[in-house]
Design a protein around this motif. Sequence first.
Motif, PDB file in Angstrom:
ATOM      1  N   ALA A  52       0.856  -1.183   0.000  1.00 42.96           N
ATOM      2  CA  ALA A  52       0.000   0.000   0.000  1.00 42.96           C
ATOM      3  C   ALA A  52       0.894   1.235   0.000  1.00 42.96           C
ATOM      4  CB  ALA A  52      -0.904   0.011   1.239  1.00 42.96           C
ATOM      5  N   PRO A  53       0.375   2.375  -0.425  1.00 42.57           N
ATOM      6  CA  PRO A  53       1.178   3.598  -0.323  1.00 42.57           C
ATOM      7  C   PRO A  53       1.465   3.927   1.132  1.00 42.57           C
ATOM      8  CG  PRO A  53      -1.088   4.117  -0.925  1.00 42.57           C
ATOM      9  CD  PRO A  53      -0.951   2.641  -1.012  1.00 42.57           C
ATOM     10  N   ASP A  54       2.563   4.616   1.368  1.00 43.43           N
ATOM     11  CA  ASP A  54       2.893   5.035   2.732  1.00 43.43           C
ATOM     12  C   ASP A  54       1.968   6.142   3.214  1.00 43.43           C
ATOM     13  OD1 ASP A  54       5.279   3.370   3.058  1.00 43.43           O
ATOM     14  OD2 ASP A  54       6.197   4.693   1.565  1.00 43.43           O
ATOM     15  N   GLY A  55       1.521   6.985   2.284  1.00 45.61           N
ATOM     16  CA  GLY A  55       0.670   8.094   2.670  1.00 45.61           C
ATOM     17  C   GLY A  55      -0.293   8.466   1.565  1.00 45.61           C
ATOM     18  N   ILE A  56      -1.420   9.083   1.950  1.00 46.08           N
ATOM     19  CA  ILE A  56      -2.434   9.504   0.995  1.00 46.08           C
ATOM     20  C   ILE A  56      -2.902  10.905   1.373  1.00 46.08           C
ATOM     21  CG2 ILE A  56      -4.718   9.053   0.014  1.00 46.08           C
ATOM     22  CD1 ILE A  56      -4.287   6.080   0.736  1.00 46.08           C
ATOM     23  N   LEU A  57      -2.778  11.823   0.432  1.00 49.90           N
ATOM     24  CA  LEU A  57      -3.343  13.153   0.616  1.00 49.90           C
ATOM     25  C   LEU A  57      -4.823  13.071   0.290  1.00 49.90           C
ATOM     26  CD1 LEU A  57      -2.944  16.287   1.008  1.00 49.90           C
ATOM     27  CD2 LEU A  57      -2.808  16.381  -1.498  1.00 49.90           C
ATOM     28  N   SER A  58      -5.662  13.260   1.313  1.00 50.72           N
ATOM     29  CA  SER A  58      -7.112  13.308   1.109  1.00 50.72           C
ATOM     30  C   SER A  58      -7.601  14.699   1.478  1.00 50.72           C
ATOM     31  CB  SER A  58      -7.824  12.263   1.973  1.00 50.72           C
ATOM     32  OG  SER A  58      -9.229  12.489   1.985  1.00 50.72           O
ATOM     33  N   PRO A  59      -8.466  15.313   0.654  1.00 53.78           N
ATOM     34  CA  PRO A  59      -8.885  16.682   0.924  1.00 53.78           C
ATOM     35  C   PRO A  59      -9.944  16.827   1.996  1.00 53.78           C
ATOM     36  CG  PRO A  59      -9.936  15.912  -1.068  1.00 53.78           C
ATOM     37  CD  PRO A  59      -8.987  14.836  -0.639  1.00 53.78           C
ATOM     38  N   ASN A  60     -10.682  15.749   2.310  1.00 53.20           N
ATOM     39  CA  ASN A  60     -11.649  15.857   3.403  1.00 53.20           C
ATOM     40  C   ASN A  60     -11.848  14.516   4.086  1.00 53.20           C
ATOM     41  OD1 ASN A  60     -13.514  14.371   1.882  1.00 53.20           O
ATOM     42  ND2 ASN A  60     -15.114  15.913   1.965  1.00 53.20           N
ATOM     43  N   ASP A  61     -12.610  14.531   5.160  1.00 54.74           N
ATOM     44  CA  ASP A  61     -12.763  13.336   5.990  1.00 54.74           C
ATOM     45  C   ASP A  61     -13.568  12.247   5.292  1.00 54.74           C
ATOM     46  OD1 ASP A  61     -11.342  14.501   8.037  1.00 54.74           O
ATOM     47  OD2 ASP A  61     -13.100  15.109   9.194  1.00 54.74           O
ATOM     48  N   THR A  62     -14.614  12.628   4.567  1.00 55.71           N
ATOM     49  CA  THR A  62     -15.435  11.629   3.886  1.00 55.71           C
ATOM     50  C   THR A  62     -14.590  10.813   2.915  1.00 55.71           C
ATOM     51  OG1 THR A  62     -17.343  13.113   4.042  1.00 55.71           O
ATOM     52  CG2 THR A  62     -17.502  11.293   2.509  1.00 55.71           C
ATOM     53  N   LEU A  63     -13.740  11.483   2.157  1.00 54.32           N
ATOM     54  CA  LEU A  63     -12.878  10.767   1.215  1.00 54.32           C
ATOM     55  C   LEU A  63     -11.763  10.022   1.940  1.00 54.32           C
ATOM     56  CD1 LEU A  63     -12.578  13.264  -1.790  1.00 54.32           C
ATOM     57  CD2 LEU A  63     -14.433  11.681  -1.173  1.00 54.32           C
ATOM     58  N   ALA A  64     -11.299  10.571   3.058  1.00 56.26           N
ATOM     59  CA  ALA A  64     -10.275   9.879   3.848  1.00 56.26           C
ATOM     60  C   ALA A  64     -10.781   8.515   4.302  1.00 56.26           C
ATOM     61  CB  ALA A  64      -9.878  10.729   5.053  1.00 56.26           C
ATOM     62  N   ARG A  65     -12.004   8.490   4.785  1.00 57.42           N
ATOM     63  CA  ARG A  65     -12.561   7.206   5.241  1.00 57.42           C
ATOM     64  C   ARG A  65     -12.769   6.253   4.065  1.00 57.42           C
ATOM     65  NH1 ARG A  65     -15.712  10.896   8.125  1.00 57.42           N
ATOM     66  NH2 ARG A  65     -17.607  10.362   6.955  1.00 57.42           N
ATOM     67  N   ALA A  66     -13.106   6.808   2.906  1.00 55.76           N
ATOM     68  CA  ALA A  66     -13.296   5.959   1.721  1.00 55.76           C
ATOM     69  C   ALA A  66     -11.998   5.279   1.305  1.00 55.76           C
ATOM     70  CB  ALA A  66     -13.857   6.797   0.569  1.00 55.76           C
ATOM     71  N   VAL A  67     -10.882   6.033   1.300  1.00 59.70           N
ATOM     72  CA  VAL A  67      -9.616   5.415   0.888  1.00 59.70           C
ATOM     73  C   VAL A  67      -9.112   4.449   1.948  1.00 59.70           C
ATOM     74  CG1 VAL A  67      -9.012   7.334  -0.634  1.00 59.70           C
ATOM     75  CG2 VAL A  67      -8.159   7.333   1.712  1.00 59.70           C
ATOM     76  N   LEU A  68      -9.379   4.745   3.212  1.00 54.67           N
ATOM     77  CA  LEU A  68      -9.002   3.799   4.269  1.00 54.67           C
ATOM     78  C   LEU A  68      -9.799   2.499   4.142  1.00 54.67           C
ATOM     79  CD1 LEU A  68      -8.668   6.202   7.330  1.00 54.67           C
ATOM     80  CD2 LEU A  68      -6.867   4.695   6.452  1.00 54.67           C
ATOM     81  N   THR A  69     -11.072   2.609   3.766  1.00 56.23           N
ATOM     82  CA  THR A  69     -11.882   1.408   3.539  1.00 56.23           C
ATOM     83  C   THR A  69     -11.312   0.590   2.393  1.00 56.23           C
ATOM     84  OG1 THR A  69     -13.897   2.490   4.347  1.00 56.23           O
ATOM     85  CG2 THR A  69     -14.184   0.584   2.917  1.00 56.23           C
ATOM     86  N   SER A  70     -10.867   1.266   1.346  1.00 57.96           N
ATOM     87  CA  SER A  70     -10.286   0.570   0.203  1.00 57.96           C
ATOM     88  C   SER A  70      -9.013  -0.180   0.598  1.00 57.96           C
ATOM     89  CB  SER A  70      -9.979   1.573  -0.916  1.00 57.96           C
ATOM     90  OG  SER A  70      -9.322   0.938  -1.993  1.00 57.96           O
ATOM     91  N   VAL A  71      -8.151   0.477   1.352  1.00 53.87           N
ATOM     92  CA  VAL A  71      -6.898  -0.164   1.779  1.00 53.87           C
ATOM     93  C   VAL A  71      -7.180  -1.368   2.660  1.00 53.87           C
ATOM     94  CG1 VAL A  71      -4.786   0.166   3.114  1.00 53.87           C
ATOM     95  CG2 VAL A  71      -5.550   1.952   1.533  1.00 53.87           C
ATOM     96  N   GLY A  72      -8.173  -1.244   3.532  1.00 53.53           N
ATOM     97  CA  GLY A  72      -8.596  -2.369   4.358  1.00 53.53           C
ATOM     98  C   GLY A  72      -7.618  -2.723   5.465  1.00 53.53           C
ATOM     99  N   GLU A  73      -7.811  -3.912   6.017  1.00 53.95           N
ATOM    100  CA  GLU A  73      -7.033  -4.357   7.169  1.00 53.95           C
ATOM    101  C   GLU A  73      -5.849  -5.235   6.794  1.00 53.95           C
ATOM    102  OE1 GLU A  73      -7.579  -3.338  10.246  1.00 53.95           O
ATOM    103  OE2 GLU A  73      -9.311  -2.135   9.619  1.00 53.95           O
ATOM    104  N   GLN A  74      -5.794  -5.707   5.559  1.00 52.82           N
ATOM    105  CA  GLN A  74      -4.747  -6.660   5.171  1.00 52.82           C
ATOM    106  C   GLN A  74      -3.490  -5.972   4.652  1.00 52.82           C
ATOM    107  OE1 GLN A  74      -5.326  -9.849   5.997  1.00 52.82           O
ATOM    108  NE2 GLN A  74      -7.274  -8.999   6.759  1.00 52.82           N
TER     109      GLN A  74
END
Length: 372
Positions: free
Chosen positions: A244-266
């Motif tokens: 996974a990438p080390d970091g992700i620039l997300s412009p707001n919280d709604t999108l931040a949670r979306a990309v975190l969901t995509s990355v998942g727990e694995q």
Amino acid sequence: MNFRKLAALGAAVAVALSVSACGARGGDDAADAGNGASEDQGIKIGIAMPQKTSQNWVEAETIFKEQCAELKAECDIQFANGGVSEQQNQIGSMIAKGVQVLVIGAIDGSQLGSQLDQAAAAGIKIVAYDRLLTNTKNIDYYIAYDNFHVGELQGQALLDGLKEQKGDGPYQVEVFAGSPDDANSLKFFNGAMSVLTPKIDDGTLVVGSGQKEFSQAATQGWDPKNAQNRMDSLLASTYTGTAAPDGILSPNDTLARAVLTSVGEQRPRPVVTGQDSEDESVTLVAQGVQYSTIYKDTRALVVAASKLASQLAKGEEPSVDGVTVDQEQYESVEGNPVKSFLLSPVIVTKDNAAEVYKNDETRSKLVADATK
């Protein structure tokens, strides 16, 4: 300036701007007219808001109602959940009703030219709220948080989080941006990239997918499904196995949670930025799951905007406390700068969340519950 200095400065500004010990919550989906109206006062304000795509817009409705009642103003508050054409119709209706001031949080600030022409011809004062109105000279004032600085804070937070959590670089990152029809999106993105681009140029940061232009990073409609789908595609095309990438620039919280969901727990959890201090993300930041958010106290912005509108309706010279007055940075069209009243945003991480939210009853409780 490093993150801790920025955080300290931001916290001081937050205290200075504090308007209430408690941020408002709730708000129904129905449009509301005549909140706390007093026709004797003769103040009529039209408040045209966009779709309720994030928590701060829901909060704004409740606070506007409170402020209209306090100011004894007749307010027509409308949300355009149906899109741009609905907002155009709503503004036209407000003009027909004889409002003296329009406060507009646009869905697409470039698509209201005809309505703004009508308003100006009728002598109605026009205030852009949170999002700049463009493609028109018919705008009197802009009131918002300093959106370029929001991006700067996000970019710096990403760098600080990478150093703190991922050790020495270089770091692989991905960048996301807001909706291209929202004038704020490019401000956020440019502010962040003003911090990140030098680090990309010197090799400290590597954008794994190579997608580092606004047009490539934009998220239509601020829709979290679009952000999650793009993150799914980036992981599949660029990050093999459980990488996974080390970091992700997300412009707001709604999108931040979306990309975190995509990355998942694995996969290893990336450092992810955000904005708006939405309840769910406040909890995630306090837990260290989402690295950062931005606190832009909705109450402070709505109170300031309401008082500005009231002053304009009365024909008074506008005066807004606790803001920076800018007459150069924001142009509605090239060569037409708009007088802007800018509030200061505050960066929030796990380390300073309790301090930043100490005067916000709801968010301070979320932090306390998350850290028990």
